[in-house]
Design an enzyme around this catalytic site. Structure first.
Site: not given
Length: 374
Positions: A164, A160-162, A260
């Site tokens: 998110t 997961l993105d930082k 995104r």
């Protein structure tokens, strides 16, 4: 930005003995300069004495006063005459810290012998990389379950993105990891996200594009006409407000920043997204304040399902929205209710003006109610 509430506890750090603690952990190397190196500069001679380190690193250590000659700090250009004692305080490369266990408060929502499922907070980097060698989820997993050191990437199979938040599955054994990776490749792992997007998303649908590096900004991803990887996102609208939409996105593929990028390409970037969002998007003062308080994109990995590697049964997990996104939705819902009330009040006032003598019934005053599907 690290979430300091999740970092290693510093209770064991002794403020009274900082130098003793540093010296105990410090590693030194010593050389006596041979006569054949006489006349060379310190940096050049040290590069020959310590070929296991790059010359640039050795030069940096000299400039940072980690190298002494006969106990004295000297510059890199210092000329040697032979016979001197060189001592180097070896500085640990940050990348060597990548697989160092670090205790942190992980929100584990399920665990057995094969897998664990956790709810990652926003602000926590998943995997070590340049600029984030410590304080990552991988470091925390190694502290929580030391056996994960025997599994590649400490069992992490997807990221997961930082900024998110939400659900991730981690394999605790190599066979489980292999099984989950094959599921990801076969697209049988189902990942559903909840998000707040700018504007009014008009309908449910599917976004299917190629995603690759943005040719104009290599730090971002973008929808590209060719050369990218296939990316498919299914979008469902849960609620619509005056300036935003609450949506659910299901990934069919798992490209970097996929949701995104896709929502930006659709003209509805995620609220608060610092990389792909629109900081000038119109909103009420209250909504802008809630978005600013989030300090991240309004994106949460809400639901996760997969075939259990050991039982071969389908399992599914859900993680409720974190407080920051829930607060934004509360602001939008409250505003939507107020707008509806104001609209109905204006319509009622108009009716009274048009016919002041007409009898009226309280039931004619109707305020829209939003039913939340969660």
């Amino acid at each position: 930005m690290k979430d300091t509430s999740l970092l290693e506890n510093d209770d064991d750090y002794n403020d009274d003995l900082p130098f003793a603690a540093d010296e105990a952990a410090q590693s030194y190397k010593n050389w006596t300069v041979p006569n054949e190196l006489a006349g060379l500069r310190l940096d050049a001679a040290l590069a020959k004495l310590a070929p296991e380190f790059s010359r640039s690193r050795l030069t940096a250590w000299i400039r940072e006063n980690h190298v002494t000659v006969n106990g004295h700090i000297v510059p890199p250009k210092y000329k040697l005459i032979g016979g001197e004692t060189i001592q180097v305080a070896i500085q640990q490369d940050e990348s060597q810290l990548a697989f160092t266990p670090e205790a942190m408060a992980l929100n584990i929502i399920y665990e057995d012998d094969s897998v664990l499922v956790l709810n990652k907070p926003a602000g926590l980097v998943v995997h070590p990389a340049a600029g984030n060698w410590q304080g990552t989820l991988l470091n925390g997993l190694l502290a929580y379950c030391p056996a994960l050191a025997q599994v590649p990437r400490a069992g992490i199979v997807h990221r997961l993105d930082k900024d998110t938040s939400g659900l991730m599955v981690v394999a605790k054994t190599v066979p489980a990891q292999t099984h989950l990776v094959r599921q990801l490749q076969a697209r049988t792992v189902k990942r559903t996200y909840r998000a707040v997007a700018d504007g009014i998303v008009p309908y449910d649908g599917k976004i299917e594009t190629l995603i690759g590096r943005d040719p104009h900004n290599r730090t971002r991803m973008a929808v590209v006409p060719f050369g990218g990887k296939e990316a498919i996102t299914h979008v469902k609208v849960l609620e619509r407000y005056a300036d935003f939409s609450y949506i659910e996105c299901q990934l069919e593929t798992g490209r970097t920043h996929q949701i995104r990028v896709h929502m930006k390409a659709a003209g509805h970037p995620l609220a608060g997204d610092p990389l792909y969002g629109n900081p000038r998007h119109p909103a009420t003062t209250e909504a802008k304040a809630a978005i600013k308080a989030m300090a991240r994109q309004a994106l949460h990995a809400y639901r996760l399902s997969f075939i259990h590697p050991q039982t071969q049964e389908k399992v599914q997990f859900e993680a409720s929205l974190p407080e920051d996104i829930y607060h934004l939705l509360s602001v939008l819902r409250l505003q939507a209710g107020m707008d509806s009330a104001i609209k109905n009040a204006d319509e009622w006032q108009k009716r009274l003006t048009d016919d002041e003598d007409e009898d009226w019934d309280d039931d004619d005053y109707d305020v829209d109610v939003i039913y939340i599907r969660e």
